[in-house]
Design a protein around this motif. Sequence first.
Motif, mmCIF file in Angstrom:
data_model
loop_
_atom_site.group_PDB
_atom_site.id
_atom_site.type_symbol
_atom_site.label_atom_id
_atom_site.label_comp_id
_atom_site.label_asym_id
_atom_site.label_seq_id
_atom_site.Cartn_x
_atom_site.Cartn_y
_atom_site.Cartn_z
ATOM 1 N N UNK A 287 -4.661 8.919 3.435
ATOM 2 C CA UNK A 287 -5.449 7.739 3.062
ATOM 3 C C UNK A 287 -4.533 6.603 2.604
ATOM 4 N N UNK A 288 -4.756 5.442 3.150
ATOM 5 C CA UNK A 288 -3.999 4.266 2.726
ATOM 6 C C UNK A 288 -4.637 3.710 1.454
ATOM 7 N N UNK B 116 0.607 5.677 1.088
ATOM 8 C CA UNK B 116 -0.144 6.729 1.793
ATOM 9 C C UNK B 116 0.600 8.050 1.592
ATOM 10 N N UNK C 239 0.831 -1.202 0.000
ATOM 11 C CA UNK C 239 0.000 0.000 0.000
ATOM 12 C C UNK C 239 0.866 1.252 0.000
#
Lengths: 134, 131
Positions: free
Chosen positions: B80-81, B45, B43
């Motif tokens: 936000x991830x 961010x 991920x």
Amino acid sequence: MANTTCDGRVRCKIGRLTVAQVNASTLVLPARKGEAYVIIGGWFVATGSAGTATSVDVIDQTTHTVAVAVACSALTNGTHIPFLKSSDITWTTFGTALGSNEGVKISKTVGGGDVTTTTALDYCLEYLVVPNQA
Amino acid sequence: MANTTRLSRERCVCGTATTAEVIAGKLIVPPDSAKAVIVTGGWMRATGSADTATSVDIKDTTDTPVVAVAIAVAALIDGAVVDFDAAANVTWTTYGVAHTKGKGLQILQTTAAGGLGTTTAVDYVVRYILV
């Protein structure tokens, strides 16, 4: 996130806590001398929908730094809530090292009300173990 | 994907790349002459919402870098991830597939677009195996 790079083997801890254990804050990963944990993913599944408390959190053992918090409103009976879900999750020290020489606990919001209604919480924590960060 | 089964211990690299590093390219997994890297997940961010560039990518270190996965800047909103396995704003190219042996991984914006704007940094967690 500190501007350091951590690289390590992905590990996983799976288990079940009673609601009493969540409310009491329970150690799920033991402290390791000279090392720190990095939470990179995982999920919760509640048995019985969680009420009252704000969230169930993954925190470090002593300083209670939050890695990730899952809103209790999302913890409905049997629902799988991945930590990478686009809502109901608050990421704080996530993907970066938690406290040096500290273990990891699962807890209700520290200082907040108890989790009610639910009877148990299944959890999966995906993590790295890295040398203590400066 | 080639009809090949790969079995290896999954590793993960995580850190923060400044905007300048994302524009220039930051090496995150060094090349291993005997191994090929396969990106399996992860991920990003952003700190500060990203704009201007098209995407922030995980690419290999070939002279013409091959994209493993690209995250559209539209999804890189402050804090936000963005899951590499999200249903939107993610483009998977050489993902779950081996890159050329002897090549590492870098985080790098889309080279054809303008420089990454507004954001100050991008946190990354990249899961991979070496085969």
